[in-house]
Motif scaffolding. Structure first.
Motif, PDB file in Angstrom:
ATOM      1  N   LEU A  84       6.042   0.356 -23.105  1.00  0.00           N
ATOM      2  CA  LEU A  84       6.118  -0.367 -24.443  1.00  0.00           C
ATOM      3  C   LEU A  84       5.736  -1.663 -24.182  1.00  0.00           C
ATOM      4  CD1 LEU A  84       9.192   1.075 -26.370  1.00  0.00           C
ATOM      5  CD2 LEU A  84       6.794   1.996 -26.343  1.00  0.00           C
ATOM      6  N   GLY A  85       4.644  -2.325 -24.909  1.00  0.00           N
ATOM      7  CA  GLY A  85       4.088  -3.617 -24.851  1.00  0.00           C
ATOM      8  C   GLY A  85       3.668  -4.095 -25.993  1.00  0.00           C
ATOM      9  N   ARG A  86       3.699  -5.241 -26.198  1.00  0.00           N
ATOM     10  CA  ARG A  86       2.997  -6.082 -27.541  1.00  0.00           C
ATOM     11  C   ARG A  86       1.963  -7.045 -27.259  1.00  0.00           C
ATOM     12  NH1 ARG A  86       8.404  -7.822 -27.473  1.00  0.00           N
ATOM     13  NH2 ARG A  86       8.595  -9.996 -26.700  1.00  0.00           N
ATOM     14  N   PRO A  87       1.012  -6.913 -27.890  1.00  0.00           N
ATOM     15  CA  PRO A  87      -0.180  -7.981 -27.433  1.00  0.00           C
ATOM     16  C   PRO A  87       0.373  -9.401 -27.779  1.00  0.00           C
ATOM     17  CG  PRO A  87      -0.799  -6.547 -29.292  1.00  0.00           C
ATOM     18  CD  PRO A  87       0.662  -6.240 -29.134  1.00  0.00           C
ATOM     19  N   ILE A  88      -0.090 -10.095 -26.744  1.00  0.00           N
ATOM     20  CA  ILE A  88       0.396 -11.638 -26.832  1.00  0.00           C
ATOM     21  C   ILE A  88      -0.509 -12.408 -27.522  1.00  0.00           C
ATOM     22  CG2 ILE A  88       1.697 -11.314 -24.411  1.00  0.00           C
ATOM     23  CD1 ILE A  88      -0.455 -12.734 -23.291  1.00  0.00           C
ATOM     24  N   ARG A  89       0.137 -13.559 -28.178  1.00  0.00           N
ATOM     25  CA  ARG A  89      -0.648 -14.690 -28.537  1.00  0.00           C
ATOM     26  C   ARG A  89      -1.709 -15.250 -27.569  1.00  0.00           C
ATOM     27  NH1 ARG A  89       3.284 -18.680 -30.556  1.00  0.00           N
ATOM     28  NH2 ARG A  89       4.905 -17.215 -29.710  1.00  0.00           N
ATOM     29  N   GLU A  90      -2.935 -15.495 -27.875  1.00  0.00           N
ATOM     30  CA  GLU A  90      -3.968 -15.882 -27.024  1.00  0.00           C
ATOM     31  C   GLU A  90      -3.323 -17.125 -26.153  1.00  0.00           C
ATOM     32  OE1 GLU A  90      -8.396 -17.819 -26.694  1.00  0.00           O
ATOM     33  OE2 GLU A  90      -7.529 -16.435 -28.375  1.00  0.00           O
ATOM     34  N   LEU A  91      -3.542 -16.999 -24.730  1.00  0.00           N
ATOM     35  CA  LEU A  91      -3.021 -18.045 -23.992  1.00  0.00           C
ATOM     36  C   LEU A  91      -4.125 -19.093 -23.743  1.00  0.00           C
ATOM     37  CD1 LEU A  91      -1.108 -16.037 -21.192  1.00  0.00           C
ATOM     38  CD2 LEU A  91      -0.113 -17.329 -22.862  1.00  0.00           C
ATOM     39  N   SER A  92      -4.400 -19.975 -24.476  1.00  0.00           N
ATOM     40  CA  SER A  92      -5.411 -20.932 -24.657  1.00  0.00           C
ATOM     41  C   SER A  92      -4.842 -22.301 -24.155  1.00  0.00           C
ATOM     42  CB  SER A  92      -6.302 -20.956 -25.724  1.00  0.00           C
ATOM     43  OG  SER A  92      -5.535 -21.492 -26.788  1.00  0.00           O
ATOM     44  N   PHE A  93      -5.128 -22.713 -23.085  1.00  0.00           N
ATOM     45  CA  PHE A  93      -4.874 -24.025 -22.586  1.00  0.00           C
ATOM     46  C   PHE A  93      -6.174 -24.582 -22.384  1.00  0.00           C
ATOM     47  CE2 PHE A  93      -1.171 -21.540 -21.160  1.00  0.00           C
ATOM     48  CZ  PHE A  93      -0.208 -22.375 -21.837  1.00  0.00           C
ATOM     49  N   VAL A  94      -6.798 -24.969 -23.343  1.00  0.00           N
ATOM     50  CA  VAL A  94      -8.101 -25.504 -23.248  1.00  0.00           C
ATOM     51  C   VAL A  94      -8.357 -26.784 -22.658  1.00  0.00           C
ATOM     52  CG1 VAL A  94     -10.450 -26.322 -24.913  1.00  0.00           C
ATOM     53  CG2 VAL A  94      -8.860 -24.046 -25.470  1.00  0.00           C
ATOM     54  N   ASP A  95      -7.484 -27.597 -23.254  1.00  0.00           N
ATOM     55  CA  ASP A  95      -7.607 -29.033 -22.630  1.00  0.00           C
ATOM     56  C   ASP A  95      -6.628 -29.150 -21.338  1.00  0.00           C
ATOM     57  OD1 ASP A  95      -5.157 -28.720 -24.062  1.00  0.00           O
ATOM     58  OD2 ASP A  95      -5.144 -30.890 -24.524  1.00  0.00           O
ATOM     59  N   VAL A  96      -6.301 -28.113 -20.508  1.00  0.00           N
ATOM     60  CA  VAL A  96      -5.465 -28.282 -19.383  1.00  0.00           C
ATOM     61  C   VAL A  96      -6.181 -27.526 -18.210  1.00  0.00           C
ATOM     62  CG1 VAL A  96      -3.200 -27.711 -18.385  1.00  0.00           C
ATOM     63  CG2 VAL A  96      -3.345 -27.925 -20.847  1.00  0.00           C
ATOM     64  N   MET A  97      -6.439 -28.365 -17.093  1.00  0.00           N
ATOM     65  CA  MET A  97      -6.839 -27.785 -16.128  1.00  0.00           C
ATOM     66  C   MET A  97      -6.116 -26.873 -15.318  1.00  0.00           C
ATOM     67  SD  MET A  97      -9.212 -31.028 -14.733  1.00  0.00           S
ATOM     68  CE  MET A  97      -7.762 -32.224 -14.426  1.00  0.00           C
ATOM     69  N   GLY A  98      -6.703 -25.809 -14.652  1.00  0.00           N
ATOM     70  CA  GLY A  98      -5.754 -24.991 -13.940  1.00  0.00           C
ATOM     71  C   GLY A  98      -5.333 -23.589 -14.677  1.00  0.00           C
ATOM     72  N   SER A  99      -4.452 -23.043 -14.189  1.00  0.00           N
ATOM     73  CA  SER A  99      -3.806 -21.830 -14.668  1.00  0.00           C
ATOM     74  C   SER A  99      -2.221 -21.692 -14.756  1.00  0.00           C
ATOM     75  CB  SER A  99      -4.388 -20.773 -13.893  1.00  0.00           C
ATOM     76  OG  SER A  99      -3.834 -19.173 -14.207  1.00  0.00           O
ATOM     77  N   PRO A 100      -1.805 -21.141 -15.643  1.00  0.00           N
ATOM     78  CA  PRO A 100      -0.279 -21.030 -15.694  1.00  0.00           C
ATOM     79  C   PRO A 100       0.108 -19.934 -15.086  1.00  0.00           C
ATOM     80  CG  PRO A 100      -1.279 -19.853 -17.686  1.00  0.00           C
ATOM     81  CD  PRO A 100      -2.416 -20.566 -16.940  1.00  0.00           C
ATOM     82  N   PHE A 101      -0.487 -19.034 -14.297  1.00  0.00           N
ATOM     83  CA  PHE A 101      -0.253 -17.870 -13.662  1.00  0.00           C
ATOM     84  C   PHE A 101       0.011 -18.028 -12.300  1.00  0.00           C
ATOM     85  CE2 PHE A 101      -2.598 -16.371 -17.375  1.00  0.00           C
ATOM     86  CZ  PHE A 101      -1.652 -15.504 -17.884  1.00  0.00           C
ATOM     87  N   ALA A 102       0.862 -17.351 -11.430  1.00  0.00           N
ATOM     88  CA  ALA A 102       1.177 -17.299 -10.206  1.00  0.00           C
ATOM     89  C   ALA A 102      -0.077 -16.897  -9.572  1.00  0.00           C
ATOM     90  CB  ALA A 102       2.405 -16.400  -9.713  1.00  0.00           C
ATOM     91  N   ASN A 103      -0.742 -15.966  -9.952  1.00  0.00           N
ATOM     92  CA  ASN A 103      -2.130 -15.243  -9.454  1.00  0.00           C
ATOM     93  C   ASN A 103      -3.048 -15.223 -10.462  1.00  0.00           C
ATOM     94  OD1 ASN A 103      -1.470 -14.958  -6.648  1.00  0.00           O
ATOM     95  ND2 ASN A 103       0.041 -13.520  -7.376  1.00  0.00           N
ATOM     96  N   ASP A 104      -4.404 -15.615 -10.557  1.00  0.00           N
ATOM     97  CA  ASP A 104      -5.277 -15.545 -11.484  1.00  0.00           C
ATOM     98  C   ASP A 104      -5.693 -14.169 -11.625  1.00  0.00           C
ATOM     99  OD1 ASP A 104      -5.427 -18.088 -12.283  1.00  0.00           O
ATOM    100  OD2 ASP A 104      -6.759 -18.579 -10.809  1.00  0.00           O
ATOM    101  N   GLU A 105      -5.540 -13.207 -10.776  1.00  0.00           N
ATOM    102  CA  GLU A 105      -6.094 -11.945 -10.800  1.00  0.00           C
ATOM    103  C   GLU A 105      -4.542 -10.638 -11.045  1.00  0.00           C
ATOM    104  OE1 GLU A 105      -5.382 -12.831  -6.761  1.00  0.00           O
ATOM    105  OE2 GLU A 105      -7.100 -13.379  -8.114  1.00  0.00           O
TER     106      GLU A 105
END
Length: 163
Positions: free
Chosen positions: A27-48
């Motif tokens: 069971l899953g729910r859609p997440i709000r768009e993770l937009s960090f437009v003005d932030v460089m890099g990624s919030p994820f441990a791995n991008d893939e």
């Protein structure tokens, strides 16, 4: 008439079986768009997405699920097999294993971390060595620049827990 009744019963049982199959999906729910437009890099441990195992708080277990761990929000996401959509778990995650590391939660609150924060268990039974990898947003203003730059900064913390 008997043929029509038999056909209707067969149709009902076939659809009931499909409904039960669907309920066994994660069971899953859609997440709000993770937009960090003005932030460089990624919030994820791995991008893939990486294949991992998950056990939920209701003890449901899922193996080889495509997972992404957001170390900024401390949330685990999975990819929906049907439409490749990024989803968050409806039922809270008890622990998960990703890229050879086991992540657990339920430890006492400390600093900015809650009981829902995930830690990697490095060693121990009664005395545990825990590792916490997390990201923060670092804002800096380059010399003589009117705009601040934001970027994700990786942080590490180690904890010892005596039970």
């Amino acid at each position: 008439m008997k043929f029509l009744t038999t056909l209707m019963l067969l149709f009902c049982f076939t659809n009931a079986g499909k409904a039960q199959e669907y309920l066994r999906d994660i069971l899953g729910r859609p997440i709000r768009e993770l937009s960090f437009v003005d932030v460089m890099g990624s919030p994820f441990a791995n991008d893939e997405f990486l294949k991992g195992n998950v056990i939920l708080n209701n003890d449901d277990e899922y193996e080889n699920v495509p997972l992404k761990y957001n170390t900024y929000n401390d949330e685990l996401y999975f990819k929906n097999a049907k439409d490749e959509m990024l989803l968050s778990f409806v039922i809270p995650v008890k622990w998960f294993k990703l890229a050879g590391q086991t992540y657990l939660n339920g430890f006492p609150e400390i600093d900015n971390f809650t009981k829902n924060s995930f830690y990697s268990l490095l060693a121990g039974n009664k005395i545990k060595l825990l590792f916490k990898s997390y990201k923060t947003i670092l804002e800096s203003r380059p010399y003589n620049s009117p705009h601040a730059e934001k970027r994700f900064e990786s942080n590490k913390a180690y904890f010892i827990l005596k039970e």
